[in-house]
Enzyme design. Structure first.
Site, PDB file in Angstrom:
ATOM      1  N   PHE A  55       1.505   8.514  -1.515  1.00 27.34           N
ATOM      2  CA  PHE A  55       0.929   7.171  -1.385  1.00 27.34           C
ATOM      3  C   PHE A  55      -0.495   7.178  -1.916  1.00 27.34           C
ATOM      4  O   PHE A  55      -1.158   6.259  -1.988  1.00 27.34           O
ATOM      5  CB  PHE A  55       0.961   6.693   0.056  1.00 27.34           C
ATOM      6  CG  PHE A  55       2.354   6.673   0.644  1.00 27.34           C
ATOM      7  CD1 PHE A  55       3.444   6.376  -0.169  1.00 27.34           C
ATOM      8  CD2 PHE A  55       2.590   6.959   1.956  1.00 27.34           C
ATOM      9  CE1 PHE A  55       4.737   6.371   0.346  1.00 27.34           C
ATOM     10  CE2 PHE A  55       3.877   6.944   2.492  1.00 27.34           C
ATOM     11  CZ  PHE A  55       4.946   6.658   1.683  1.00 27.34           C
ATOM     12  N   TRP A 104       0.840  -1.203   0.000  1.00 22.29           N
ATOM     13  CA  TRP A 104       0.000   0.000   0.000  1.00 22.29           C
ATOM     14  C   TRP A 104       0.877   1.256   0.000  1.00 22.29           C
ATOM     15  O   TRP A 104       0.576   2.240  -0.664  1.00 22.29           O
ATOM     16  CB  TRP A 104      -0.902   0.003   1.246  1.00 22.29           C
ATOM     17  CG  TRP A 104      -1.761   1.230   1.344  1.00 22.29           C
ATOM     18  CD1 TRP A 104      -3.000   1.410   0.794  1.00 22.29           C
ATOM     19  CD2 TRP A 104      -1.459   2.463   2.009  1.00 22.29           C
ATOM     20  NE1 TRP A 104      -3.470   2.660   1.072  1.00 22.29           N
ATOM     21  CE2 TRP A 104      -2.546   3.331   1.823  1.00 22.29           C
ATOM     22  CE3 TRP A 104      -0.361   2.924   2.755  1.00 22.29           C
ATOM     23  CZ2 TRP A 104      -2.588   4.626   2.341  1.00 22.29           C
ATOM     24  CZ3 TRP A 104      -0.391   4.213   3.262  1.00 22.29           C
ATOM     25  CH2 TRP A 104      -1.497   5.045   3.064  1.00 22.29           C
ATOM     26  N   HIS A 105       1.988   1.185   0.741  1.00 22.78           N
ATOM     27  CA  HIS A 105       2.860   2.355   0.846  1.00 22.78           C
ATOM     28  C   HIS A 105       3.572   2.664  -0.460  1.00 22.78           C
ATOM     29  O   HIS A 105       3.956   3.807  -0.710  1.00 22.78           O
ATOM     30  CB  HIS A 105       3.886   2.168   1.969  1.00 22.78           C
ATOM     31  CG  HIS A 105       3.330   2.487   3.312  1.00 22.78           C
ATOM     32  ND1 HIS A 105       2.585   1.588   4.027  1.00 22.78           N
ATOM     33  CD2 HIS A 105       3.392   3.611   4.065  1.00 22.78           C
ATOM     34  CE1 HIS A 105       2.214   2.147   5.169  1.00 22.78           C
ATOM     35  NE2 HIS A 105       2.686   3.381   5.227  1.00 22.78           N
ATOM     36  N   GLY A 106       3.772   1.688  -1.275  1.00 20.48           N
ATOM     37  CA  GLY A 106       4.435   1.968  -2.550  1.00 20.48           C
ATOM     38  C   GLY A 106       4.713   0.712  -3.336  1.00 20.48           C
ATOM     39  O   GLY A 106       4.817  -0.387  -2.768  1.00 20.48           O
TER      40      GLY A 106
END
Lengths: 529, 341
Positions: free
Chosen positions: A529, A363-365
């Protein structure tokens, strides 16, 4: 239009003015228009994605609600005719139908996120494998990544799951729902709100309340201070340390861990302070996202205090469903039978934990560093869980030591450094390089070099280092002072002291803030994000 | 409650005062470094009108000396120039000056015509921060600002220069409310000598057409002068360093423009010998700019043109004006002869 730009300040001031000028029943319309105008500033090309997420989740939720209402009506109408077991069977059948609608909505929603955010990453992996087989590399697509897409997609998908679970009723009014998804203060960096909690606030009428406005304003200013004075100043040295990571090894890596912790804390909590403060001015209570995370004594506690709404989202919508789903139940049964009760009981929980942290990292990257970051967090949590009996024995053996303040400070420092170490993956981006730089802390004894002048080469002058140190101390002191009652709440009831502190903060921000020409004014990290 | 409100207002006012003070403190004073930054503001101290107004870049504020023009011809003049002053800067400065006075001639140095778009924030600042607020300044800002610049930071320079808090020196306190006087009616004196040793010419260009952006402002300057009945004179200073090279192709375009509008155009580059410029003694930086000795020679030569061909008359018989200019001359010679630091 970043939160720290002059155009945002003007935009926010006009929105607040209009919000309290129009008839109260129309207040939410002001927010809806303002939210879309705000998003338009990011780029007209992004609007289609926001609208897509809104329309898809609105339609899917309405479909599920229609089925749920029909189900309830049928059961109610036939309460006397149907046996309890028949009613249960009917409800289970209906739930399955709603589940298929939900899956359709999730695929449509997460599908867009997956295509836009992860195509490049996946194509990169395929390309590497492809070239590894001796073929010519192909071009990796560079797709548009709409601002805040991870946040509003998660909020929309969470809403769908809530409607499916009957924890929320689907909103009938499309425009109201559109506001829930697009509410501008939280659109691009959260917090990730729940429909039941936020909608109540968004659609209620709000009168001007000087005390509340003062409190909100104080929080906005404090957010600006943390972002512009702490985060963006620390960023200058962090950037130097990262770009020169071939030279800046050993003690410099340790310094980076400290500085990046200050940067990301100032950046993210600063942004959230602006969001919550601005909402407070409007009379809207938004979920808190942080609760003094650096005072955590364990990794588990840290994740209950840092980015709270993301943590609870993953817990409620990924971890729990995964832990109790039928395949996992079967796996649990199987593992207990084959591996014994002790391991068999833990294994499904661990599988769900690993999956949750893998997705959190993703999700963060879209990058290996984020995946490794997630899995390392997971590893630390699982290892601590496994070592709990050992800790308990130690605590029982040394009760006086454990009760002492020093031990608490040790636990906090340990958690802070461990989290900082893992977080540095976010800076260096390259997993292999990060590991070698961690190792260099044990092999490169260059602390004297850093202390005798190395610090001067990091882009900050002596005066700036002092200012940054004092600013961090101020943030720490305010956080400590607000342990029982937030400082701004205390200030909001004292107009004179409030004015004095607000003016002082404005002065500090204007003078010491890292903004304008000469500074590489960074976006908020979590906007990406 | 009333007391509390008054107290809050007091605090806000005190904060505003403190902010104003901080703003005065952090803005650059241009007293010892980048002194050109003070040139534009010095014009407002002038008390008498001028016969000739020069506008342009370093090639005017280092090539002509108004005290010499007075001493030899009795012509009063002022140079409104600053470092890398672009054509639109010159236009708006001229517009501002012509609101206050109507000179007989306006002289524009054409080197800046080569720039069609804003070049540097630092040079913008040095030219524009010194201007007083007026519609001309707003126009100049709109024409000059680069993408990274903001109008607000010109209104509140603290927003631009706040980062100077860490480099404040005694100079910032010394010139808190005043500015160091650095020019003689806009002329910035250079007394050093560094001979020209190379005749290197400028590198070949892909396109020699002078940009439309600067030519438009040249036309606007011409129209402004025509409207007020002022002679508009184009000049090219005699310096021709390869870094600031004046190409023949550019010269031809300016000449064509001047002829098309019956304007006088003097390119001093081919006239150096006639003027008497000695590149071994008359430049302070290897031929890029003239020093005071070269500037005096050029001013003498140009003064003759102004007095002769254009028929400008001197004002030496005006006692009051003479007294004012005598003071200027004294100051000029004090610096020239090294009796003033």
């Amino acid at each position: 239009m970043t939160f720290t730009s002059a155009s945002f300040l003007l935009f926010a001031a006009l929105t607040v003015l209009l919000y309290f000028t129009v008839p109260r029943r129309g207040q939410w319309w002001v927010l809806l228009v303002a939210s879309y105008v705000f998003y338009l500033f990011a780029g007209v090309e992004y609007l289609a994605f926001l609208l897509y997420a809104t329309v898809v989740s609105y339609v899917v939720a309405r479909l599920m609600q229609a089925r749920a209402d029909a189900e309830d009506a049928f059961v109610e109408a036939n309460r006397d005719r149907l046996e309890k077991s028949e009613r249960k069977a009917f409800r289970a059948k209906e739930k399955k139908k709603r589940f298929f609608i939900l899956v359709g909505g999730l695929v449509a929603g997460f599908g867009m996120l997956a295509v836009l955010k992860y195509t490049g990453f996946a194509a990169g992996i395929v390309c590497a494998a492809w070239t590894g087989m001796g073929n010519e590399p192909f071009e990796i697509p560079d797709l548009l990544l709409p601002l805040g897409i991870s946040f509003y997609t998660f909020q929309a998908m969470g809403y769908l799951i809530d409607v499916y679970r009957k924890n929320a009723r689907a909103e009938r009014n499309f425009f109201r729902f559109a506001l829930f998804i697009s509410y501008f203060p939280q659109l691009i960096q959260g917090p990730i709100s729940r429909f039941e909690a936020l909608s109540e606030q968004l659609f209620a009428t709000h009168a001007w309340d000087a005390t509340r406005v003062r409190s909100g304003l104080a929080r906005v200013l404090w957010g600006f201070f943390k972002k512009l004075v702490v985060a963006d100043t620390a960023m200058i040295a962090v950037k130097t340390l990262v770009t020169g990571s071939d030279t800046y090894t050993g003690a410099y890596v340790f310094l980076l861990i400290l500085l990046y912790s200050a940067q990301i804390y100032g950046d993210f909590t600063g942004g959230i302070d602006v969001t919550i403060g601005l909402s407070e001015i409007l009379g809207i209570r938004v979920a808190e996202n942080f609760n003094r995370p650096f005072s955590s004594k364990s990794t588990k506690e840290y994740w209950r205090r840092w980015h709270i709404t993301m943590g609870t989202w993953f817990t409620d919508y990924v971890f729990y469903p995964l832990s109790v789903c039928s395949p996992m139940q079967r796996f649990s049964k199987f593992s207990r039978a084959k591996l014994g009760n002790a391991i068999g009981k833990r294994l499904p929980v661990y599988v769900a934990t690993v999956a949750t942290w893998f997705l959190t990292g993703l999700w963060h990257g879209a990058g290996w560093n984020f995946i490794v970051w997630g899995l390392l967090n997971c590893l630390v949590i699982l290892v601590s869980q496994e070592l709990t009996p050992l800790y308990d024995r130690f605590h029982a053996k040394f009760p006086r030591l454990v009760a002492s303040g020093a031990y608490g400070v040790f636990q906090m420092a340990r958690t802070f450094l461990l989290m900082g170490l893992i977080r540095s993956l976010d800076c260096y981006r390259d997993v292999g390089k990060t590991f070698s730089l961690w190792f260099s802390m044990l092999t490169d004894w260059n602390l004297p070099q850093l202390l005798t002048g190395g610090w001067r080469t990091l882009g900050l002058t002596g005066a700036e280092w002092c200012m940054l140190g004092l600013a961090i101390l101020l943030v720490f002191a305010v956080s400590l002072a607000g342990k029982k009652r937030p400082v701004r709440e205390w200030l909001s009831t004292r107009p004179v002291t409030f004015t004095l502190c607000a003016c002082g903060l404005i002065l500090l921000i204007l003078l010491f803030g890292a903004y304008g020409i000469g500074y590489d004014a960074s976006q908020f990290i979590y906007n990406q994000f | 409650m009333k007391k509390k409100i008054l107290c809050c207002i007091g605090i806000v006012l005190a904060c505003a005062l403190l902010l104003s003070f901080l703003q005065l403190l952090v803005v650059p004073k241009y007293a010892s470094a980048s002194r050109e930054g003070n040139l534009i503001g010095e014009y407002y101290a002038e008390t008498t009108p001028h016969d000739v107004l020069f506008v342009g870049d370093c090639e005017v504020y280092e090539s002509f000396t108004p005290p010499t023009l007075w001493e030899e011809y009795g012509i009063t003049s002022y140079i409104r120039g600053s470092a890398q002053q672009l054509t639109w800067h010159s236009y708006y400065l001229l517009e501002e000056m012509l609101r206050e006075e109507t000179p007989k001639a306006v002289v524009f140095n054409v080197l800046a015509l080569k720039y069609g778009v804003p070049q540097s924030e630092a040079y913008n600042r040095m030219t524009l921060d010194g201007m007083r607020w007026s519609t001309s300044k707003i126009g100049a800002l709109r024409a000059s600002m680069r993408e990274e610049e903001s109008f607000l930071s010109y209104v509140f320079p603290l927003l631009r220069f706040h980062s100077r808090w860490k480099e404040l020196s005694w100079e910032d306190f010394e010139y808190l409310f005043t500015r160091a006087k650095i020019s003689h009616n806009g002329y910035m004196m250079q007394t050093g000598v560094h001979p020209k040793t190379s005749d290197r010419v400028g590198d070949a260009l892909i396109d020699y057409t002078l940009p439309q952006g600067s030519m438009e402002y040249l036309e606007r300057m011409r129209l402004l002068c025509e409207e007020k009945g002022i002679a508009f004179i184009l000049i090219k200073a005699p310096t021709n360093n390869y870094k600031y090279y004046w190409y023949d192709e550019w010269d031809a375009q300016v000449r064509e423009y001047a002829e098309g509008h019956q304007l006088a155009y003097y390119n001093f580059i081919p006239l150096c010998e006639e003027i008497g410029i000695d590149w071994s003694t008359d430049t302070y930086d290897g031929g890029a700019h003239l020093n005071v000795f070269g500037a005096e020679k050029l001013t003498s030569y140009f003064g003759a043109i102004l007095a002769g061909h254009l028929g400008l008359e001197g004002h030496k018989e005006d006692a009051a004006l003479s007294a004012i200019w005598q003071e200027k001359l004294d100051a000029y010679y004090r610096e020239r002869n090294g009796t003033e630091s």
